[in-house]
Design a protein around this motif. Sequence first.
Motif, PDB file in Angstrom:
ATOM      1  N   VAL A   1       0.838  -1.203   0.000  1.00 45.79           N
ATOM      2  CA  VAL A   1       0.000   0.000   0.000  1.00 45.79           C
ATOM      3  C   VAL A   1       0.870   1.249   0.000  1.00 45.79           C
TER       4      VAL A   1
ATOM      5  N   LEU B   1      -0.105   1.765  -3.955  1.00 45.72           N
ATOM      6  CA  LEU B   1      -1.533   2.038  -3.923  1.00 45.72           C
ATOM      7  C   LEU B   1      -1.843   3.370  -3.247  1.00 45.72           C
ATOM      8  N   ALA B   2      -1.134   3.675  -2.175  1.00 46.47           N
ATOM      9  CA  ALA B   2      -1.398   4.938  -1.467  1.00 46.47           C
ATOM     10  C   ALA B   2      -1.206   6.135  -2.394  1.00 46.47           C
TER      11      ALA B   2
ATOM     12  N   ARG C   1     -10.204   7.166  -4.461  1.00 46.67           N
ATOM     13  CA  ARG C   1     -10.147   7.147  -3.003  1.00 46.67           C
ATOM     14  C   ARG C   1     -11.546   6.992  -2.412  1.00 46.67           C
TER      15      ARG C   1
ATOM     16  N   SER D   1     -14.411  -0.186   1.561  1.00 51.12           N
ATOM     17  CA  SER D   1     -13.950  -0.532   2.905  1.00 51.12           C
ATOM     18  C   SER D   1     -15.096  -0.455   3.906  1.00 51.12           C
TER      19      SER D   1
ATOM     20  N   TYR E   1      -6.246  -5.199   3.279  1.00 51.46           N
ATOM     21  CA  TYR E   1      -6.061  -4.096   2.331  1.00 51.46           C
ATOM     22  C   TYR E   1      -6.881  -2.881   2.741  1.00 51.46           C
TER      23      TYR E   1
ATOM     24  N   ASN F   1      -5.170  -1.313   5.956  1.00 54.05           N
ATOM     25  CA  ASN F   1      -3.899  -0.639   5.669  1.00 54.05           C
ATOM     26  C   ASN F   1      -4.075   0.573   4.769  1.00 54.05           C
ATOM     27  N   THR F   2      -5.005   0.499   3.807  1.00 55.01           N
ATOM     28  CA  THR F   2      -5.278   1.666   2.966  1.00 55.01           C
ATOM     29  C   THR F   2      -5.857   2.799   3.799  1.00 55.01           C
TER      30      THR F   2
ATOM     31  N   THR G   1      -3.465   6.070   4.289  1.00 59.35           N
ATOM     32  CA  THR G   1      -3.893   7.225   3.495  1.00 59.35           C
ATOM     33  C   THR G   1      -4.770   8.191   4.287  1.00 59.35           C
TER      34      THR G   1
END
Length: 200
Positions: free
Chosen positions: A52, A56-57, A67, A74, A117, A120-121, A125
Amino acid sequence: MLTYVAAVILLIITPGPGVLSTAGFGAAYGFRPSLRYVLGLFLGTNMVMFAVISGLAAVVLSVPWLRVVLMAGSVGYLLYLASKIAFAGTRIAFIEAKSPPGIMGGILLQAINPKAYAVNTSLMTGFSFAPDNLLFEITSKVLITNAIWIPIHLAWLWGGVVLHRLDLPEATHRKINYLMAASMLGVVALALWSAARGAA
């Protein structure tokens, strides 16, 4: 930073495939034999975290609509987990252990674990506390996350061992499920609050 710590605790402690399987292995095989699986989860979650951070971030931060889509996904997944746990009835909503634990099993679970995921995202972020020093913020987030992740997963492992030994009444099982679901809803509230702050 305190908001970030609270988010880490709620996001990690709430039930998902990682902690539920940890408790399931603890109940099925005991504490020490299951430590190899927890080590695999630890390695796997850090692999996801660095994936991430490294790619990905940056994509999420540069594409606002993406986003929003990921945040919605999420939140949707967390709401799904909360409802599944809340309506589990008189059975504590642990994932049943079907095979002996191992390091590779833990790594592979995290590699395909959507909560890993999503968590952590959200953490990497969102919940910014040092926007002028990104390296310090990311390094601090990694250290804080791991410092909280380890004792929480060991506690879930021990909880599975202990609950396996107890003959709990049905009402207690329901209360445990409701508590886990309420914690998940707390994560949803924090995620939405963080997204609203980022959009402001």
